[in-house]
Design a protein around this motif. Structure first.
Motif, PDB file in Angstrom:
ATOM      1  N   ASN A   9       0.568  -1.248  -0.422  1.00  0.00           N
ATOM      2  CA  ASN A   9       0.228  -0.150   0.383  1.00  0.00           C
ATOM      3  C   ASN A   9       0.708   1.275  -0.069  1.00  0.00           C
ATOM      4  O   ASN A   9       0.522   2.661   0.164  1.00  0.00           O
ATOM      5  CB  ASN A   9      -0.756   0.157   1.078  1.00  0.00           C
ATOM      6  CG  ASN A   9      -2.174  -0.772   1.041  1.00  0.00           C
ATOM      7  OD1 ASN A   9      -2.294  -1.140  -0.320  1.00  0.00           O
ATOM      8  ND2 ASN A   9      -2.539  -1.847   1.941  1.00  0.00           N
ATOM      9  N   SER A  85      -7.229  -1.445 -10.439  1.00  0.00           N
ATOM     10  CA  SER A  85      -6.649  -0.879  -9.833  1.00  0.00           C
ATOM     11  C   SER A  85      -6.506   0.684  -9.300  1.00  0.00           C
ATOM     12  O   SER A  85      -7.179   1.630 -10.651  1.00  0.00           O
ATOM     13  CB  SER A  85      -5.328  -1.248 -10.186  1.00  0.00           C
ATOM     14  OG  SER A  85      -5.049  -2.496 -10.346  1.00  0.00           O
ATOM     15  N   THR A 116     -10.167   5.477  -8.978  1.00  0.00           N
ATOM     16  CA  THR A 116     -10.622   4.323  -7.729  1.00  0.00           C
ATOM     17  C   THR A 116     -11.492   2.917  -8.423  1.00  0.00           C
ATOM     18  O   THR A 116     -12.964   3.216  -9.357  1.00  0.00           O
ATOM     19  CB  THR A 116     -10.281   4.183  -6.734  1.00  0.00           C
ATOM     20  OG1 THR A 116     -11.937   4.793  -6.440  1.00  0.00           O
ATOM     21  CG2 THR A 116     -10.011   5.377  -5.861  1.00  0.00           C
ATOM     22  N   ILE A 123     -10.635   2.753  -0.976  1.00  0.00           N
ATOM     23  CA  ILE A 123      -9.199   3.105  -1.455  1.00  0.00           C
ATOM     24  C   ILE A 123      -8.968   5.165  -1.802  1.00  0.00           C
ATOM     25  O   ILE A 123      -7.816   5.397  -0.824  1.00  0.00           O
ATOM     26  CB  ILE A 123      -8.921   2.541  -2.719  1.00  0.00           C
ATOM     27  CG1 ILE A 123      -8.991   1.396  -2.857  1.00  0.00           C
ATOM     28  CG2 ILE A 123      -7.032   2.873  -3.354  1.00  0.00           C
ATOM     29  CD1 ILE A 123      -7.671  -0.047  -1.829  1.00  0.00           C
ATOM     30  N   LYS A 126      -8.307   6.187   2.099  1.00  0.00           N
ATOM     31  CA  LYS A 126      -7.052   6.298   2.649  1.00  0.00           C
ATOM     32  C   LYS A 126      -6.054   7.046   2.383  1.00  0.00           C
ATOM     33  O   LYS A 126      -5.178   7.371   2.617  1.00  0.00           O
ATOM     34  CB  LYS A 126      -7.073   4.674   2.175  1.00  0.00           C
ATOM     35  CG  LYS A 126      -8.052   3.435   2.973  1.00  0.00           C
ATOM     36  CD  LYS A 126      -7.772   2.354   2.559  1.00  0.00           C
ATOM     37  CE  LYS A 126      -8.733   0.797   3.349  1.00  0.00           C
ATOM     38  NZ  LYS A 126      -7.735  -0.270   3.336  1.00  0.00           N
ATOM     39  N   LEU A 164      -0.366   3.835   3.259  1.00  0.00           N
ATOM     40  CA  LEU A 164      -1.613   4.014   3.048  1.00  0.00           C
ATOM     41  C   LEU A 164      -1.699   3.227   3.958  1.00  0.00           C
ATOM     42  O   LEU A 164      -1.406   1.927   4.728  1.00  0.00           O
ATOM     43  CB  LEU A 164      -2.637   3.292   2.300  1.00  0.00           C
ATOM     44  CG  LEU A 164      -3.111   4.533   1.603  1.00  0.00           C
ATOM     45  CD1 LEU A 164      -2.014   4.661   0.315  1.00  0.00           C
ATOM     46  CD2 LEU A 164      -3.834   3.974  -0.254  1.00  0.00           C
ATOM     47  N   ASP A 166      -4.419  -0.026   6.804  1.00  0.00           N
ATOM     48  CA  ASP A 166      -4.606  -0.966   6.623  1.00  0.00           C
ATOM     49  C   ASP A 166      -6.175  -0.405   6.660  1.00  0.00           C
ATOM     50  O   ASP A 166      -7.127  -1.477   6.187  1.00  0.00           O
ATOM     51  CB  ASP A 166      -4.653  -2.021   7.431  1.00  0.00           C
ATOM     52  CG  ASP A 166      -2.852  -2.593   6.772  1.00  0.00           C
ATOM     53  OD1 ASP A 166      -2.312  -1.991   5.958  1.00  0.00           O
ATOM     54  OD2 ASP A 166      -2.128  -3.131   7.837  1.00  0.00           O
TER      55      ASP A 166
END
Length: 209
Positions: A9, A85, A116, A123, A126, A164, A166
């Motif tokens: 990440n 991705s 995203t 995502i 984050k 990033l 978790d």
């Protein structure tokens, strides 16, 4: 850079030097956004950028789809169903940007575009959280905008070791309380605070805060 995210990440794994555009003269924000979408389309095939631009950016522009990180950094988010991705494109604006009203915004130095997958909504949050934490000073921003080429700019970001989280915690999304009402205040105080600040919802705190 290959199509898959590398190094877990790590923030810098979502883009390469090819995704960094440097502008030495003021540039119109609308043009800048389209150029960054075009960059991601060329490098990753993120889908129909004309559709993304018109249905997301232009239609949502008045609703402020951008998330200001601070006075020098803007963050824009686009959700796609083509790519699996997250992708990031970055504009470094040496002399600021010009908005649609042709007003110069000289303070804006960095513009991030994040795309995203639609099935991974967390995502973007984050990414926004770590950017707000890392780019919280003029010095950290200068580290990124100082280089004259994309390779050096990418290296500077990579060396910042941005990773990033978790998990997203409530505290990550909450903002510091800057406007508040003390429990001993009366109704007139509350109304005056709402009128003066423009806030519709204001927390009431005790003497200990």
């Amino acid at each position: 850079m290959n199509g898959k995210v590398e190094h877990g990440n790590r923030f810098s794994s979502f883009f390469s030097p090819e995704n960094i555009e440097i502008f030495n003269d003021p540039i119109d924000l609308d043009i800048l956004i389209y150029k960054l979408l075009e960059n991601l389309a060329i490098n990753y095939g993120i889908g129909n950028i004309k559709t993304l631009y018109s249905t997301t950016y232009k239609s949502e522009k008045l609703k402020k789809i951008s998330s200001p990180i601070n006075k020098e950094v803007l963050l824009f988010h686009f959700r796609t169903s083509i790519d699996d991705s997250p992708r990031i494109a970055i504009a470094i604006t040496k002399k600021g940007i010009i908005n649609s009203n042709h007003d110069s915004i000289e303070t804006i130095r960095i513009v991030f575009i994040v795309t995203t997958p639609k099935d991974k909504p967390d995502i973007f949050l984050k990414i926004a959280i770590v950017l707000k934490n890392i780019l919280n000073s003029h010095e950290s921003i200068n580290t990124i905008i100082e280089p004259d080429n994309a390779n050096d700019a990418w290296e500077c970001i990579n060396k910042m070791n941005i990773v990033l989280h978790d998990f997203i915690h409530a505290g990550d999304l909450m903002e510091d309380v800057t406007v508040k009402i003390i429990e001993s205040n009366n109704l007139k105080d509350a109304i005056d605070t709402v009128v003066c600040t423009g806030h519709l919802y204001i927390p009431v705190v005790d003497l200990e805060g």
